[in-house]
Motif scaffolding. Structure first.
Motif, PDB file in Angstrom:
ATOM      1  N   LEU A 416      83.336  59.675  43.344  1.00 26.15           N
ATOM      2  CA  LEU A 416      84.240  60.692  42.795  1.00 26.15           C
ATOM      3  C   LEU A 416      83.920  62.077  43.363  1.00 26.15           C
ATOM      4  O   LEU A 416      84.803  62.823  43.787  1.00 26.15           O
ATOM      5  N   LYS A 447      83.143  63.090  34.101  1.00 25.31           N
ATOM      6  CA  LYS A 447      82.999  62.510  35.448  1.00 25.31           C
ATOM      7  C   LYS A 447      81.721  61.682  35.561  1.00 25.31           C
ATOM      8  O   LYS A 447      81.477  61.046  36.574  1.00 25.31           O
ATOM      9  N   SER A 492      89.809  61.879  36.549  1.00 31.30           N
ATOM     10  CA  SER A 492      88.735  61.377  35.673  1.00 31.30           C
ATOM     11  C   SER A 492      88.902  61.856  34.238  1.00 31.30           C
ATOM     12  O   SER A 492      88.442  61.207  33.301  1.00 31.30           O
ATOM     13  N   LYS A 502      93.203  54.032  34.574  1.00 40.44           N
ATOM     14  CA  LYS A 502      92.662  54.670  35.789  1.00 40.44           C
ATOM     15  C   LYS A 502      93.755  54.807  36.856  1.00 40.44           C
ATOM     16  O   LYS A 502      93.902  55.841  37.501  1.00 40.44           O
TER      17      LYS A 502
END
Length: 713
Positions: A416, A447, A492, A502
């Motif tokens: 990420l 996150k 996120s 997601k």
């Protein structure tokens, strides 16, 4: 079993509330959506009660399914009696069902089975009848058989006793009694595998405690000590009482020939077949209970951490301290955008303090930095010293704060972070995360895997699936309570919004990048894979500032827009009053709320929620939380003196106390006994993570790096 009635009793709520909540869950509604927008239907059940209800609903449905399977299996064996079926149907737990199923469960070949194959069952039944008029040996001699492999009288008797031992062991009522008695009167005992070896488990080297009194954190510590091979742990049961109970149950007649043998079978049954299984069950149950408690505490801590108030409107310098590789700095503007990054070397071995101070001062002047956010890892004390000196030397008004950097390194090395900052190295990403944690803790911490955030205890020893479910639920509740800005939220953050997966979160960001900002909530329906059901679940939690529809900036759900506009009209306001925040105090003009709700064709609770939202559009529940402590000077552990009174921030809450950051590198411990003048059962009754508390220093052990504090001032 009427599952709804059981839930009603367990949760202490009304039957119709349970019925409504179960129906909504079964229809695929999320917990945050039900808690926020279906208060009318559930009678205002909050997210905590709804999550408990959902968890118990799953357990009870699994229990009913298990009962059906067990009944069907026993029926197939043609051994199901009406009494047995009734007992299974009335069982309240999976353990009770398993006890009843035990005699009918397919077993691997046992000693009793082998004895039955040798034709010794009639001898066992004869002994159990306890009506023999001749010695057992005499009757056993009739069972000798070369063909079946029974060579001696002793072998025949032994086989018969194996059958009796298994009959006793399979009796569900006996097991229930033994389990309950062991829990009530037994002890958990541990000793060192090697007394000479020092470890953190020394307090458990010679330890015993009543099972019913053992605290959850001690159970988890014992488990870990055993796993790491420092301790051997066992359950000590009240054996004499148990054997006496079994003899009372099994011995019907005082028969001079059979009594001795039956007593032998009872002893063998308990020692070989029952005690080990009961010990495993009790330890497993203690562990499960301890884990559930620890998971609850972890969840509460995480919630408090995520709900810490953001420090808005400031340009922040994120400082990731280190020795050899230098301190990484990142300047982040009030919107979270990175303006600059640099590496300085004020710490050993380079010690370029003067040069570092100049670079930092230049950054402060250039970007109008008002706050420095320092990670609490390696070299943070040394960095803090440099910062405190600099702040005394410069004219600008700047403060600093020490931030718990748990998980920053996990984030900075993640996929990420690589996607977010492809041109940054891990140090630059970490410094950025440390700055943003202060600006918006929730948006930054989502996150990171919640287990890496550093507010739990023994989290790696727990049932990971259960822990993940609980923590994900906490993050979901927090994100939905606060809501997100649809035009700035990261994927996120969006994936925790009710109804958003997601994939859909990524699709929202992709849509935004392709088509520019969202100007109204309805555009969400154009996002790939976001259908009407997902829209219903998520729309109220998505905010759009300065869009085409003023109500999109509030948490009023689109399904209530007509009612909200009619209400404004009725009270003599326009939508312009909403955008100019001119609706403060409209609740006082409402009059008869029942009547107005009826006119608007909405429920009274929904009406009050709409009014609350119109008065303070998109209010942030985090504003009510205690603000973090900002500092301008440094404290060393050596500066601490007994009796000193300081302000500190609660960093972690555990079963036996809380760790408080008082501005020195080591957090101090307030033991549960030092938290309140009245008796408390758990530290969470008094403090939460993020609370700012006043504490007094009780003792400082510099060598062991231990600080004992008290809140009893």
């Amino acid at each position: 079993m009427d599952i709804l009635s059981v839930l009603q009793q367990e949760l202490g709520i009304q039957y119709k509330q349970v019925e409504a909540a179960v129906k909504l869950i079964d229809e695929g509604n999320t917990i945050p959506f039900i808690a926020r927008y279906r208060k009318e239907v559930t009678g205002s059940l909050n997210d905590e009660i709804l999550r408990n209800l959902n968890e118990r609903l799953t357990y009870l449905r699994n229990l009913e399914e298990k009962k059906e399977q067990v009944i069907a299996t026993i029926k197939e064996q043609e051994k199901l009696t009406p009494e047995l079926e009734k007992k299974i149907q009335e069982a309240k737990t999976l353990v009770a069902v398993e006890d009843l199923y035990r005699p009918y469960r397919p077993k691997r070949r046992t000693r009793a089975m082998i004895a039955k194959e040798k034709g010794l069952d009639p001898l066992a039944q004869d002994i159990l009848l306890q009506e023999m008029e001749n010695p057992v040996e005499e009757i056993a001699s009739n069972y000798l058989s070369e063909e079946k492999g029974v060579a001696t009288v002793e072998e025949a008797i032994e086989g018969a006793l194996d059958i009796i031992a298994e009959i006793i062991s399979d009796e569900a009522d006996y097991r229930t009694y033994i389990r309950n008695l062991t829990i009530e009167e037994g002890k958990i005992v541990s000793e060192a595998k090697n007394k000479e070896e020092s470890s953190v488990y020394e307090m458990y080297y010679e330890y015993e405690e009543a099972i019913k009194r053992v605290a959850g954190h001690r159970v988890l510590a014992l488990n870990r000590g055993e796993k790491e091979k420092f301790l051997s742990v066992k359950i000590e049961a009240p054996e004499e009482k148990i054997l006496s109970y079994l003899e009372h149950k099994v011995l019907k007649n005082e028969n001079p020939y059979t009594t001795k043998y039956i007593k032998d079978a009872i002893l063998d049954s308990y020692k070989r077949l029952i005690s080990g299984a009961i010990e495993r069950e009790i330890r497993s149950s203690l562990t499960e209970k301890a884990e559930d408690g620890a998971i609850r505490v972890f969840g509460k801590n995480l919630e408090q951490l995520l709900m810490q108030p953001p420090i808005a409107g400031q340009t922040v310098l994120g400082w990731d301290p280190a020795f050899r590789t230098g301190c990484k700095l990142a300047v982040v503007d009030p919107t979270g955008k990175v303006l600059d990054t640099v590496v300085i070397y004020p710490t050993a071995p380079q010690n370029k303090v003067k040069e570092a101070k100049k670079i930092v001062h230049d950054l402060i002047k250039k970007y109008n930095i008002t706050l420095i956010s320092v990670g609490n890892g390696t070299a943070s004390r040394e960095s803090e010293q440099v910062i405190a000196e600099l702040l005394h030397e410069i004219p600008e008004q700047v403060q600093y704060i020490i931030v718990n950097e748990a998980g920053a390194s996990v984030y900075s090395a993640s996929k990420l972070a690589t996607e977010e900052f492809p041109n940054f190295d891990v140090g630059q990403r970490s410094a950025t995360s440390i700055a943003r944690r202060i600006q918006d803790p929730l948006a930054e911490l989502v996150k990171i895997d919640p287990k890496s955030i550093g507010v739990g205890q023994y989290q790696h020893d727990m049932n990971q699936k259960k822990l993940d479910e609980m923590l994900t639920g906490v993050v979901e509740d927090c994100v939905n309570k606060v809501g997100v800005d649809l035009n700035t939220a990261s994927a996120s953050l969006l994936e925790y919004i009710s109804g958003i997966s997601k994939t859909i979160a990524k699709n929202i960001v992709a849509y935004r990048e392709e088509n520019g900002k969202f100007t109204n909530r309805k555009q969400l329906l154009k996002v790939s894979k976001l259908g009407p059901k997902a829209f219903e679940q998520c729309a109220g939690f998505m905010r759009i500032s300065g869009g085409e529809e003023p109500l999109d900036a509030t948490s009023v759900h689109p399904e209530s827009y007509v009612a909200a506009k009619q209400l404004l009209n009725t009270l003599g306001y326009s939508e312009l009053d909403l955008t100019s925040h001119n609706l403060n105090g409209i609740s006082k003009k409402l009059g008869n709320t029942k009547q107005i709700a009826k006119q608007l064709e909405i429920g009274e609770i929904t009406l009050l929620d709409i009014v609350k939202e119109l008065e303070k559009p998109a209010r942030d529940p985090r504003d009510e939380m205690p603000k973090p402590v900002l500092r301008t000077d440094v404290l060393e552990m050596e500066d601490l003196k007994e009796g000193m009174i300081l302000k500190g921030t609660v960093r972690n809450v555990i079963d036996f106390g809380a760790f408080v950051d008082i501005g020195v590198h080591q957090d101090g411990l307030v033991h549960i006994s030092k938290m309140s003048h009245k008796r408390i059962n758990h530290p969470l009754e008094v403090v939460s993570v993020g609370d700012v508390v006043e504490v007094k220093v009780l003792s400082v052990d510099i060598e062991k790096k231990r600080i004992q504090l008290t809140m009893k001032l």
